[in-house]
Scaffold this motif. Structure first.
Motif, PDB file in Angstrom:
ATOM      1  N   THR A  99       0.860  -1.191   0.000  1.00 28.03           N
ATOM      2  CA  THR A  99       0.000   0.000   0.000  1.00 28.03           C
ATOM      3  C   THR A  99       0.891   1.235   0.000  1.00 28.03           C
ATOM      4  O   THR A  99       1.830   1.339   0.793  1.00 28.03           O
ATOM      5  CB  THR A  99      -0.928   0.032   1.229  1.00 28.03           C
ATOM      6  OG1 THR A  99      -1.791  -1.113   1.190  1.00 28.03           O
ATOM      7  CG2 THR A  99      -1.766   1.288   1.243  1.00 28.03           C
ATOM      8  N   LEU A 100       0.604   2.139  -0.899  1.00 27.58           N
ATOM      9  CA  LEU A 100       1.366   3.378  -1.028  1.00 27.58           C
ATOM     10  C   LEU A 100       0.479   4.561  -0.656  1.00 27.58           C
ATOM     11  O   LEU A 100      -0.620   4.710  -1.203  1.00 27.58           O
ATOM     12  CB  LEU A 100       1.857   3.538  -2.473  1.00 27.58           C
ATOM     13  CG  LEU A 100       2.533   4.861  -2.830  1.00 27.58           C
ATOM     14  CD1 LEU A 100       3.851   5.006  -2.072  1.00 27.58           C
ATOM     15  CD2 LEU A 100       2.764   4.945  -4.336  1.00 27.58           C
ATOM     16  N   LYS A 125       0.884  -1.050 -11.628  1.00 27.70           N
ATOM     17  CA  LYS A 125       0.949  -1.870 -10.410  1.00 27.70           C
ATOM     18  C   LYS A 125      -0.433  -2.036  -9.780  1.00 27.70           C
ATOM     19  O   LYS A 125      -0.777  -3.096  -9.246  1.00 27.70           O
ATOM     20  CB  LYS A 125       1.914  -1.228  -9.410  1.00 27.70           C
ATOM     21  CG  LYS A 125       3.358  -1.127  -9.891  1.00 27.70           C
ATOM     22  CD  LYS A 125       4.005  -2.477 -10.015  1.00 27.70           C
ATOM     23  CE  LYS A 125       5.472  -2.353 -10.397  1.00 27.70           C
ATOM     24  NZ  LYS A 125       6.114  -3.681 -10.561  1.00 27.70           N
ATOM     25  N   LEU A 131      -0.498  -3.389  -6.026  1.00 24.37           N
ATOM     26  CA  LEU A 131      -0.396  -2.133  -5.269  1.00 24.37           C
ATOM     27  C   LEU A 131      -1.768  -1.502  -5.050  1.00 24.37           C
ATOM     28  O   LEU A 131      -2.613  -1.479  -5.946  1.00 24.37           O
ATOM     29  CB  LEU A 131       0.488  -1.140  -6.038  1.00 24.37           C
ATOM     30  CG  LEU A 131       0.785   0.201  -5.356  1.00 24.37           C
ATOM     31  CD1 LEU A 131       1.636  -0.011  -4.104  1.00 24.37           C
ATOM     32  CD2 LEU A 131       1.492   1.144  -6.327  1.00 24.37           C
ATOM     33  N   SER A 248       4.851   4.285   3.074  1.00 22.03           N
ATOM     34  CA  SER A 248       4.285   2.939   3.151  1.00 22.03           C
ATOM     35  C   SER A 248       4.508   2.421   4.559  1.00 22.03           C
ATOM     36  O   SER A 248       5.604   2.608   5.118  1.00 22.03           O
ATOM     37  CB  SER A 248       4.956   2.012   2.136  1.00 22.03           C
ATOM     38  OG  SER A 248       4.341   0.729   2.169  1.00 22.03           O
ATOM     39  N   THR A 265       6.937  -3.010  -4.285  1.00 20.66           N
ATOM     40  CA  THR A 265       5.975  -4.014  -4.750  1.00 20.66           C
ATOM     41  C   THR A 265       6.612  -5.390  -4.986  1.00 20.66           C
ATOM     42  O   THR A 265       5.902  -6.381  -5.158  1.00 20.66           O
ATOM     43  CB  THR A 265       5.329  -3.550  -6.074  1.00 20.66           C
ATOM     44  OG1 THR A 265       6.358  -3.281  -7.040  1.00 20.66           O
ATOM     45  CG2 THR A 265       4.523  -2.296  -5.845  1.00 20.66           C
TER      46      THR A 265
END
Length: 266
Positions: A99-100, A125, A131, A248, A265
């Motif tokens: 998770t960004l 992604k 992602l 993150s 990722t």
């Protein structure tokens, strides 16, 4: 008067004439020089005045470049879940490997550069399910538009667009056609027109943009982010919070590392 005396007088008269002429020429030259100086001074003043007026006109034109224009529409085709969570918009599939968190401001030039450089890679992604992205749209630069408030208005409108399922195109359009800092931003009416252009047709969106429905959520997200020590970074030798910031697991990511997205990722 004898001949010798007349000759002497003549020589005297002949000698005085060139001297008087030289004086006249010098006087004329002096007079001409003064006029030239005056003319040059006037020209200089006119040139400076013209430059100042031209500069003012150019500045005003640049400041008002968004006036009466429509925001250029960018379309994003990405079939993934999109939902608003308070002042955050989550994009991506549940179960994504990473998770960004992206902290950004629609008036921030560096944020637009980040979106241009990494946006397509991040979308890939998200599309392949590795992602999930949480967009935090802040109003850090709220006083950098003229009139002030564009950062809040645009972030509020983007949250409302998320409610209507049109966040991604709305988000990309605002960064692709970004107003300059110090200039006027897009007005609420222009944001509403962008909403219509990407497919948002509800009256709730129009009313929400006009009333600033999520303004408080935008400000709350900004206050939380700037107070979070884990999001502080070095800027010109000083530590603080800025946009864009990527994080993150609650910690800021060093995006100077060209492989940061791959490392995140896997």
């Amino acid at each position: 008067m004898g001949g010798a005396e007349r000759s002497a007088r003549k020589r005297k008269q002949q000698g005085s004439a060139p001297a008087a002429g030289a004086k006249a020429v010098a006087a004329a030259r002096n007079s001409g020089g003064d006029r030239s100086k005056v003319i040059l001074a006037v020209v200089a003043v006119l040139v400076i005045a013209g430059a100042v007026i031209g500069g003012v006109i150019y500045t005003n034109n640049q400041k008002n470049v968004t006036k009466d224009k429509a925001i250029a529409v960018q379309t994003v085709q990405l079939d993934v879940p999109v939902k608003r969570d308070g002042g955050v918009v989550e994009v991506g599939k549940d179960g994504a490997k990473a998770t960004l968190d992206i902290y950004e401001d629609f008036l921030c030039p560096a944020c637009a550069s980040f979106e241009e450089g990494f946006g397509p890679k991040i979308e890939e992604k998200v599309k392949d399910g590795t992602l999930k992205v949480r967009f935090h749209m802040l109003n850090l630069l709220n006083n950098r538009s003229d009139p002030e408030g564009y950062s809040t208005d645009s972030a509020n409108a983007a949250l409302l667009a998320a409610d209507e399922g049109k966040f991604l195109s709305f988000h990309k359009s605002l960064f692709k056609d970004q107003p300059a800092e110090g200039a006027r931003g897009w007005t609420k009416d222009q944001l509403i027109e962008l909403g219509k252009a990407v497919g948002v047709t509800s009256q709730a969106f129009v009313d929400g943009v006009r009333s600033g429905k999520y303004d408080a959520l935008v400000t709350e997200e900004y206050q939380k982010a700037r107070a979070d020590e884990a999001l502080q970074q070095e800027f010109n030798g000083q530590k603080g919070f800025g946009t864009p910031t990527m994080a993150s697991g609650g910690k800021a990511i060093d995006t100077e590392d060209p492989n940061w997205l791959t490392k995140l990722t896997g």
